[in-house]
Design a protein around this motif. Structure first.
Motif: not given
Length: 351
Positions: A224-228, A230-232, A234-237, A306-311
């Motif tokens: 659940g933590l990983i899902a939380f 990686l949900n940031y 987009p698309t592939i998380g 970090v760039g993927m999170f904030l893309s």
């Protein structure tokens, strides 16, 4: 001569763009902690504003939220450590389950004319590899924690100067008589996006945790933590988050458990990601679906994880800045949605 000179500014702009990107890549180790601090401070701003509205002194509100942030980080680190320690104790049990699953799968395939060896299946689904993948994934997500103290201090100073920053920006803009009103739009759009994304990510992670607990998958709170987190992305998380959990459910519970875990991930992400989140977003991101995916690749290449999170926030910022300059508005149109383009056409026709 005229044609070649008209191309010259474009070449200068292209060269400047390449130089900027090269600078971002070379300075990523410095830039990413700052971006993460800004990211965390934006997330922390709404609860601080809420406490201030409840007549809590701002300094005390900042302290309360900051201590909660530290407690969350410590709790997440403890959770991951306990999960990995518990896995080490149960490795033998998971390997026995893997032997049974591999033997049944091997018999099924060989009965139908496929020539597979058990070593291939065992190598693919080895429990330790799944957990190493998960640990590596969390390590990538928490790679910025090497600058943990730097990020925390940056967050604290940014939160303490919430009002000061806005006053300073207003003073600078008035002093230089420059209209950068779109800065407010950038701040509001990013704050709106991150607030909604944090809420939907929290709901996604909680539902995954509950669903996998009901199914009987071990370390459900870790998945659940990983899902939380990686949900940031987009698309592939959501796909990346589901991969280790479903594989682990296969090793632990067999094909039935893996199927149930997969259905849980698909159902949660369909309901939250495809139905609830677009409605909560309201005005949306203002970016086309293709651009969201391309921005994920681009910012991931430039700034790493970090760039993927904030893309999305980074691309929204660039788009808003471009659309306020007539010379670059065409780029903003490309980055935007079809709805925005149609609205612009109607606006031009009416004028």
């Amino acid at each position: 001569m005229i044609k070649s000179s008209s191309k010259f500014p474009f070449m200068i702009n292209l060269a400047a763009f390449i130089i900027i990107i090269a600078g971002l890549i070379s300075g990523a180790t410095i830039i990413t902690p700052i971006l993460m601090a800004v990211f965390l401070s934006i997330i922390c701003t709404p609860p601080i504003r809420y406490l201030v509205r409840k007549r809590v002194p701002q300094s005390l509100a900042v302290l309360v939220v900051f201590l909660m942030l530290i407690a969350i980080f410590i709790g997440l680190g403890e959770l991951v450590g306990r999960s990995l320690a518990a896995f080490t104790q149960n490795t033998g049990l998971y390997e026995q389950n893997l032997d049974k699953i591999g033997a049944s799968a091997l018999d099924f395939l060989n009965d139908r004319g496929f020539n597979f060896s058990f070593d291939r299946i065992d190598d693919l689904l080895e429990p330790s590899k799944i957990m190493r993948f998960t640990a590596g994934l969390l390590g990538q997500l928490g790679g910025f924690m090497g600058n943990f103290l730097t990020i925390l201090f940056l967050v604290l100073f940014l939160l303490l100067e919430l009002d000061d920053i806005s006053i300073k920006v207003d003073a600078i803009l008035k002093d230089y008589s420059v209209n950068y009103s779109y800065f407010d739009e950038i701040g509001n759009r990013i704050r709106h996006y991150l607030s909604i994304k944090t809420l939907t990510s929290l709901i996604t992670g909680t539902l995954i945790w509950i669903a996998l607990s009901l199914i009987g998958v071990d370390y459900a709170i870790l998945w659940g933590l990983i899902a939380f987190l990686l949900n940031y992305i987009p698309t592939i998380g959501s796909f990346i988050a589901a991969f280790p959990a479903v594989l682990f459910a296969l090793v632990q519970l067999g094909f039935g458990g893996a199927l149930a875990a997969l259905i849980a991930f698909v159902a949660v992400n369909l309901i939250i990601g495809s139905i609830a989140e677009p409605k909560l977003m309201g005005q949306g991101m203002g970016l086309s679906t293709a651009i969201v995916f391309l921005s994920l690749i681009f910012w991931g290449f430039v700034l790493g994880t970090v760039g993927m999170f904030l893309s999305v926030p980074l691309t929204m910022t660039v788009k808003i800045m471009l659309e306020h300059d007539p010379k670059t508005r065409w780029i903003a149109i490309i980055l935007g949605t079809k709805k925005d383009a149609k609205a612009l056409i109607k606006e031009n026709e009416s004028t």
